[in-house]
Design an enzyme around this catalytic site. Structure first.
Site, PDB file in Angstrom:
ATOM      1  N   MET A   1      12.075 -75.619  30.093  1.00 35.89           N
ATOM      2  CA  MET A   1      11.892 -77.071  30.023  1.00 35.89           C
ATOM      3  C   MET A   1      10.703 -77.404  29.122  1.00 35.89           C
ATOM      4  O   MET A   1      10.139 -78.499  29.200  1.00 35.89           O
ATOM      5  CB  MET A   1      11.687 -77.646  31.420  1.00 35.89           C
ATOM      6  CG  MET A   1      12.934 -77.469  32.282  1.00 35.89           C
ATOM      7  SD  MET A   1      13.093 -78.696  33.583  1.00 35.89           S
ATOM      8  CE  MET A   1      11.563 -78.478  34.442  1.00 35.89           C
TER       9      MET A   1
ATOM     10  N   HIS B   1       6.471 -67.943  29.274  1.00 36.35           N
ATOM     11  CA  HIS B   1       7.694 -68.125  28.478  1.00 36.35           C
ATOM     12  C   HIS B   1       7.688 -67.166  27.285  1.00 36.35           C
ATOM     13  O   HIS B   1       8.721 -66.579  26.944  1.00 36.35           O
ATOM     14  CB  HIS B   1       7.788 -69.562  27.944  1.00 36.35           C
ATOM     15  CG  HIS B   1       7.862 -70.615  29.001  1.00 36.35           C
ATOM     16  ND1 HIS B   1       6.815 -71.469  29.270  1.00 36.35           N
ATOM     17  CD2 HIS B   1       8.854 -70.951  29.851  1.00 36.35           C
ATOM     18  CE1 HIS B   1       7.164 -72.301  30.237  1.00 36.35           C
ATOM     19  NE2 HIS B   1       8.395 -72.001  30.613  1.00 36.35           N
TER      20      HIS B   1
HETATM   21  O1  PAF Z   1      12.918 -72.882  35.059  1.00 34.59           O
HETATM   22  C1  PAF Z   1      13.110 -73.867  34.319  1.00 34.59           C
HETATM   23  O2  PAF Z   1      12.336 -74.160  33.416  1.00 34.59           O
HETATM   24  C2  PAF Z   1      14.337 -74.724  34.545  1.00 34.59           C
HETATM   25  O3  PAF Z   1      14.629 -74.832  35.900  1.00 34.59           O
HETATM   26  C3  PAF Z   1      15.569 -74.247  33.754  1.00 34.59           C
HETATM   27  C4  PAF Z   1      16.028 -72.890  34.219  1.00 34.59           C
HETATM   28  C5  PAF Z   1      15.240 -74.213  32.277  1.00 34.59           C
HETATM   29  C6  PAF Z   1      16.715 -75.236  33.957  1.00 34.59           C
HETATM   30  O4  PAF Z   1      16.372 -76.511  33.537  1.00 34.59           O
END
Ligand code: PAF
Length: 289
Positions: A32, A39
């Site tokens: 997100m 990430h």
């Molecule tokens: O973990 C996240 O950032 C969100 O829940 C995801 C998996 C991208 C779904 O919107």
């Protein structure tokens, strides 16, 4: 790195890549946005294991409740693109809400049982939104592997089960939580914390470390462990507990015996926490066994 906002154009690029690389694997990191080192570690792992890595950045309105932080969820598209590029992403998919939901969606993917506890109990409908958007993203990207951080261990369990139940041809790859030097799990929501809240938020990781020690005691049971964790978190005056749970993983059931709590006997146990500091709700967990 190429950036796409259109599903049609992304699919076209993926089709071309697959034609040119018939044996190549596609790795996918759904996010997100407001990316951090956690990430980046998923993107780097995908980069190492696949020929092409796709990252999506989409703040999914469907997984936020009416009084949650969808509007104020932190966003920084330029920084996200720089982090993706640095970590080795090949394609960045950053659609807007109209692209993903041109009509009000009347089709949803609901995973039962695993979603009525922990964050599912505190955030009704949250996992219906997650299941639906992840399923849509899987259909759009059609990855061979998809990478998710274990900070959201319940989300990993839900997505693994969804992929299994629906025979989705994707391998779900759970990846370790990345932490600040003082142990706080990285989260896009950490930016909301005041200096004082940030200082006290280390209590989550400390409590999980203590849980590991207490779990090694013979005779400890889930209720006793939970009580001790709750008392430990109480040392941080600004912490307001949403939940502290000791469950089996990935089934998320109460452990049925003390023996099940003992590491190395076949069952895995998750100690999962959600704690609020002011308006900011942080989650963390540790999986044992
Ligand atoms: O973990 C996240 O950032 C969100 O829940 C995801 C998996 C991208 C779904 O919107």
């Amino acid at each position: 790195m190429l950036t796409y906002t259109s599903i049609r154009e992304l699919r076209e690029r993926l089709r071309e890549w697959r034609e040119a690389n018939p044996k190549g694997k596609v790795g996918f990191v759904p996010t997100m946005g407001f990316l951090h080192e956690g990430h980046a570690s998923l993107i780097e792992r995908s980069r190492g294991e696949n020929g092409l890595t796709v990252v999506s950045v989409f703040v999914n309105p469907l997984q936020f409740g009416p009084n949650e932080d969808f509007e104020r969820y932190p966003r920084d598209p330029e920084r996200d693109a720089a982090i993706c590029g640095r970590a080795g992403a090949d394609l960045l998919f950053a659609p807007d809400v109209r692209e993903m939901y041109p009509k009000k969606t009347i089709t949803k993917v609901l995973v039962e049982q695993l979603t009525d506890r922990l964050c599912g109990a505190s955030r009704p409908g949250h996992f219906d939104g997650v299941g639906t958007v992840v399923s849509k993203l899987f259909h759009i990207v059609q990855p061979d592997r998809a990478y998710f951080g274990l900070k959201d261990a319940q989300q990993v369990a839900v997505i693994e089960r969804m992929a299994e139940d629906l025979n989705l041809p994707v391998e779900i790859v759970p990846c370790p939580t990345v932490r600040e030097p003082d142990g706080l799990a990285l989260s896009s929501r950490n930016v909301y914390l005041t200096a004082e809240q940030r200082e006290q938020a280390v209590v989550l990781n400390e409590a999980l470390g203590k849980a590991e020690e207490w779990l090694a005691e013979p005779g400890i049971d889930a209720a006793g462990l939970r009580e001790r964790i709750v008392a430990y978190i109480g040392r941080a005056p600004l912490a307001v507990i949403d939940y502290v749970e000791v469950l089996t993983y990935p089934d998320l059931q109460p452990p049925d015996s003390v023996a099940a709590l003992h590491i190395g006997r076949g069952s895995r146990i998750i100690v999962a926490l959600a704690v609020k500091f002011g308006g900011t709700r942080l989650i963390d967990n540790r999986i044992f066994g």
